[in-house]
Write an enzyme that holds these catalytic residues in place. Structure first.
Site, PDB file in Angstrom:
ATOM      1  N   GLU A 233       0.877  -1.160   0.000  1.00 37.21           N
ATOM      2  CA  GLU A 233       0.000   0.000   0.000  1.00 37.21           C
ATOM      3  C   GLU A 233       0.922   1.221   0.000  1.00 37.21           C
ATOM      4  O   GLU A 233       1.813   1.317   0.849  1.00 37.21           O
ATOM      5  CB  GLU A 233      -0.890   0.004   1.254  1.00 37.21           C
ATOM      6  CG  GLU A 233      -1.854   1.164   1.198  1.00 37.21           C
ATOM      7  CD  GLU A 233      -2.774   1.274   2.404  1.00 37.21           C
ATOM      8  OE1 GLU A 233      -2.755   0.401   3.281  1.00 37.21           O
ATOM      9  OE2 GLU A 233      -3.516   2.278   2.446  1.00 37.21           O
TER      10      GLU A 233
ATOM     11  N   ARG B 280       5.970 -12.955   9.412  1.00 40.65           N
ATOM     12  CA  ARG B 280       6.530 -11.644   9.120  1.00 40.65           C
ATOM     13  C   ARG B 280       7.814 -11.443   9.906  1.00 40.65           C
ATOM     14  O   ARG B 280       8.082 -12.132  10.882  1.00 40.65           O
ATOM     15  CB  ARG B 280       5.519 -10.520   9.353  1.00 40.65           C
ATOM     16  CG  ARG B 280       5.004 -10.358  10.742  1.00 40.65           C
ATOM     17  CD  ARG B 280       3.795  -9.400  10.765  1.00 40.65           C
ATOM     18  NE  ARG B 280       4.140  -8.037  10.433  1.00 40.65           N
ATOM     19  CZ  ARG B 280       3.494  -7.295   9.522  1.00 40.65           C
ATOM     20  NH1 ARG B 280       2.489  -7.807   8.840  1.00 40.65           N
ATOM     21  NH2 ARG B 280       3.836  -6.064   9.312  1.00 40.65           N
TER      22      ARG B 280
ATOM     23  N   LYS C 157       4.290   0.682   9.790  1.00 40.63           N
ATOM     24  CA  LYS C 157       4.419   1.889   8.969  1.00 40.63           C
ATOM     25  C   LYS C 157       3.818   3.088   9.674  1.00 40.63           C
ATOM     26  O   LYS C 157       4.292   4.199   9.526  1.00 40.63           O
ATOM     27  CB  LYS C 157       3.728   1.685   7.611  1.00 40.63           C
ATOM     28  CG  LYS C 157       4.596   0.922   6.638  1.00 40.63           C
ATOM     29  CD  LYS C 157       4.086   1.063   5.214  1.00 40.63           C
ATOM     30  CE  LYS C 157       2.982   0.105   4.925  1.00 40.63           C
ATOM     31  NZ  LYS C 157       2.612   0.030   3.521  1.00 40.63           N
TER      32      LYS C 157
HETATM   33  P1  ATP Z   1       0.639  -2.021   7.731  1.00 41.58           P
HETATM   34  O1  ATP Z   1       1.744  -2.030   8.768  1.00 41.58           O
HETATM   35  O2  ATP Z   1       0.119  -0.653   7.403  1.00 41.58           O
HETATM   36  O3  ATP Z   1      -0.382  -3.109   7.839  1.00 41.58           O
HETATM   37  P2  ATP Z   1       2.224  -3.468   5.923  1.00 41.58           P
HETATM   38  O4  ATP Z   1       3.547  -3.252   6.559  1.00 41.58           O
HETATM   39  O5  ATP Z   1       1.545  -4.778   5.984  1.00 41.58           O
HETATM   40  O6  ATP Z   1       1.268  -2.330   6.369  1.00 41.58           O
HETATM   41  P3  ATP Z   1       1.845  -3.412   3.064  1.00 41.58           P
HETATM   42  O7  ATP Z   1       2.125  -2.281   2.165  1.00 41.58           O
HETATM   43  O8  ATP Z   1       0.470  -3.924   3.162  1.00 41.58           O
HETATM   44  O9  ATP Z   1       2.402  -2.969   4.463  1.00 41.58           O
HETATM   45  O10 ATP Z   1       2.836  -4.601   2.786  1.00 41.58           O
HETATM   46  C1  ATP Z   1       3.114  -5.128   1.516  1.00 41.58           C
HETATM   47  C2  ATP Z   1       3.535  -6.565   1.656  1.00 41.58           C
HETATM   48  O11 ATP Z   1       4.653  -6.665   2.531  1.00 41.58           O
HETATM   49  C3  ATP Z   1       2.430  -7.407   2.255  1.00 41.58           C
HETATM   50  O12 ATP Z   1       2.311  -8.588   1.482  1.00 41.58           O
HETATM   51  C4  ATP Z   1       2.906  -7.724   3.632  1.00 41.58           C
HETATM   52  O13 ATP Z   1       2.472  -9.003   4.035  1.00 41.58           O
HETATM   53  C5  ATP Z   1       4.422  -7.646   3.506  1.00 41.58           C
HETATM   54  N1  ATP Z   1       5.031  -7.250   4.776  1.00 41.58           N
HETATM   55  C6  ATP Z   1       4.767  -6.134   5.479  1.00 41.58           C
HETATM   56  N2  ATP Z   1       5.464  -6.125   6.631  1.00 41.58           N
HETATM   57  C7  ATP Z   1       6.196  -7.262   6.658  1.00 41.58           C
HETATM   58  C8  ATP Z   1       7.121  -7.845   7.583  1.00 41.58           C
HETATM   59  N3  ATP Z   1       7.435  -7.245   8.728  1.00 41.58           N
HETATM   60  N4  ATP Z   1       7.679  -9.026   7.264  1.00 41.58           N
HETATM   61  C9  ATP Z   1       7.379  -9.647   6.112  1.00 41.58           C
HETATM   62  N5  ATP Z   1       6.516  -9.157   5.201  1.00 41.58           N
HETATM   63  C10 ATP Z   1       5.922  -7.984   5.463  1.00 41.58           C
END
Ligand code: ATP
Ligand code: MG
Length: 568
Positions: free
Chosen positions: A41, A270, A280
């Protein structure tokens, strides 16, 4: 197509998603097509957690001759911005990955709208005019059923009319939403009539003012995968409970037809890292409130922060490789990330001399205006990196810490009466020092032995300590920024009772303004890596200019991770 008959021994080293992909390939699922996507996003900069997802999504496509597209899940205009879109593309490229196409969930707004109307017409969605609080109250709990909304059974035509007018901008934000009509008693809370559309009256970074009603992430995400033909929709574990809902939407869209292709979702753990926050929302707060100096502050876990700190794409990918992918959550020691960058820079970074906390050393028996160019090997690990010259003169700088007038036992650095080697130059014997009125050492004196220059008769003489130095007249002034952990506690996310901003480490940035570096560093370009001998790995900050050199400490030389491993 990729090798599908991988021998069993090889399979051991595959991660569980690679195993699934190999099985699918051997069964010729989706005609052997592999399509993934990375779906950020655009509401912030990418961080090291995203790098883990990127390595998976792009890595699978690369390894199995598939395609990985970049898709911006841009369903919330309030938080999204082109600045983020641009930075995300830059960071993915920098990590060394290539996408097939760039898509935006906003490209599917019309398709999603049509689908929402179809749900209304089939009595599978309705407009709810209750407030967000009322809706939340009726949600129930995981162990007790929710309550039906009073609007749940309103006539289809009424919902359709309101839905269309919602998008024309006739109603206020929050006055109504479109909900899927599923099951308020479902054991999966996501099935309790989830909201699928809401009113937002801010312009969207791509569609401007065209829409006033926007799909929720959960409605758009799975559908977007379906529209694009994604075969393996890989994401993190928190989406396990959303998966049945994504499947339900696709069932409705395809009218439950047998044999219709559908994306399959797989979830991995994650990345969480010690002394770091990865949300974020929190990272944005640090930036907005000026608690760090922007998204690319070298203390941030963002990709651009790590880049500015001196991390290389290889060190980040090496780290991700090491930690692997599992199906349970945990927290990774940040020293493992530091270990990865040390390992990479050890191979790549030329060795240079810099004195961070200088004190003058005068070689009293060295000719006044003489300059000798000494040879300095660029990397003892790699002969092909060659050598450079460093100027030796009568007046030098050494580290203040490298001298003690009255040292304890086993102090093998400079002290009156003892010999030490000056790296790439001579053995010198300290003869004393001078102090200022405050008692602080202002000058140190030593005599050199001309026969101890490397290659000369006494060059192999044993001395216990070797010190780095720079010439006083033939060195450059520099600012050096030292970074420490941004947070004081190991797992900031776990401290539920404390505002995370109170957990910030007040000593996370130390700026040293009186450093001296060897002249060779005047040629450095922004982001160039160096090992400052005996100190650590550093890179040239992009804020640097020829009048003011600025270096960032990427990581110190000592490695707590490999020591811990050796003990284990
Ligand atoms: P928010 O913290 O706002 O929920 P997010 O960090 O999940 O956002 P996105 O932009 O939705 O951010 O993430 C894009 C992709 O990165 C998604 O598929 C998410 O699963 C992955 N992602 C985000 N944070 C992690 C993390 N800490 N480890 C592994 N993958 C991640
Ligand atoms: Mg997310």
């Amino acid at each position: 197509m990729a090798e599908v008959n991988t021998p069993i021994e090889n399979k051991k080293s595959l991660n569980f998603i690679e195993q699934i992909v190999e099985n699918d390939l051997s069964e010729k699922k989706n005609d052997g097509r592999i399509q993934t996507r990375f779906p950020p996003e655009p509401n912030g900069y990418l961080h090291i957690g995203h790098a883990k997802a990127i390595c998976m999504d792009f890595g699978i496509a690369e390894k199995y001759n598939g395609v990985c597209n970049l898709r911006f899940d841009d369903t919330n205009p309030i938080k999204e911005d082109v600045e983020y879109v641009d930075s995300i593309m830059e960071d993915i490229k920098w990590l060394g990955f290539k996408w097939g196409n760039i898509y935006y969930a906003s490209d599917y707004f019309q398709q999603l709208w049509d689908f929402a109307e179809k749900l209304i017409l089939e009595d599978k969605a309705y407009i709810d005019e209750q407030s967000a609080e009322q809706i939340a109250e009726q949600k129930g709990t995981p162990t007790s059923a929710g309550t039906n909304s009073p609007y749940r059974n309103r006539p289809t035509e009424e919902s359709l009319d309101l839905f269309r007018r919602m998008n024309k901008g006739e109603f206020e934000e929050g006055s109504m939403v479109l909900r899927a009509k599923i099951d308020m008693a479902s054991s999966n809370m996501h099935f309790r009539d989830p909201i699928i559309y809401r009113i937002i009256k801010s312009p969207h970074h791509r569609t401007g003012n065209k829409w006033n009603a926007y799909p929720m992430y959960d409605f758009a995400h799975g559908e977007s995968d379906y529209f694009e033909g994604v075969t393996h929709s890989i994401c993190t574990l928190e989406f396990v409970v959303h998966r049945p809902l994504y499947d339900w939407f696709i069932d409705q869209l395809t009218d439950n037809k047998e044999g219709v292709y559908r994306p399959r979702q797989y979830e991995f753990n994650r990345l969480n890292m010690t002394y770091t926050v990865m949300s974020k929302r929190k990272l944005l707060q640090l930036v907005k409130e000026g608690l760090v100096n922007g998204w690319d502050d070298p203390r941030m876990p963002t990709i651009c922060g790590l880049r500015r700190r001196g991390y290389t794409p290889e060190s980040i990918r090496g780290f991700i490789d090491r930690i692997g992918y599992t199906k349970y959550d945990g927290i990774i020691d940040v020293s493992l990330l530091e270990h990865s960058v040390r390992e990479d820079l050890n191979i790549k970074a030329p060795r240079v001399s810099a004195v961070l906390n200088p004190v003058k050393l005068i070689i009293t028996n060295y000719p006044e205006n003489q300059v000798e160019m000494m040879e300095a090997i660029n990397n003892p690990e790699d002969e092909s990196m060659g050598s450079h010259e460093i100027a030796f003169t009568k007046e030098l700088y050494i580290e203040r810490d490298d001298f003690m007038e009255n040292p304890p036992k086993k102090f093998f650095r400079m002290t009156p009466g003892a010999e030490v080697r000056l790296k790439n130059a001579y053995i010198v014997r300290c003869t004393g020092c001078k102090k200022d009125e405050k008692g602080e050492i202002s000058e140190i004196y030593a005599e050199y032995d001309p026969l101890t220059k490397s290659g000369m008769s006494d060059s192999n003489r044993k001395v216990k300590g070797t010190l780095h130095w720079v010439s006083a007249s033939r060195s450059l002034p520099a600012e050096v920024r030292l970074y420490d952990r941004l947070f004081n506690v190991e797992n900031p996310a776990e401290e539920k009772d404390t505002d995370f901003r109170e957990l910030l480490n007040p000593g996370s940035l130390t700026v040293l303004t009186n450093c001296r570096v060897e002249e060779e560093l005047g040629k450095a370009k922004a982001y160039d890596h160096f090992q400052f001998q005996r100190i650590g790995y550093f890179n040239l900050d992009p804020d640097s200019n020829p009048e003011k050199l600025i270096f960032n400490r990427t990581v110190s030389l000592k490695d707590s991770w490999s020591k811990a491993q050796a003990k284990a």
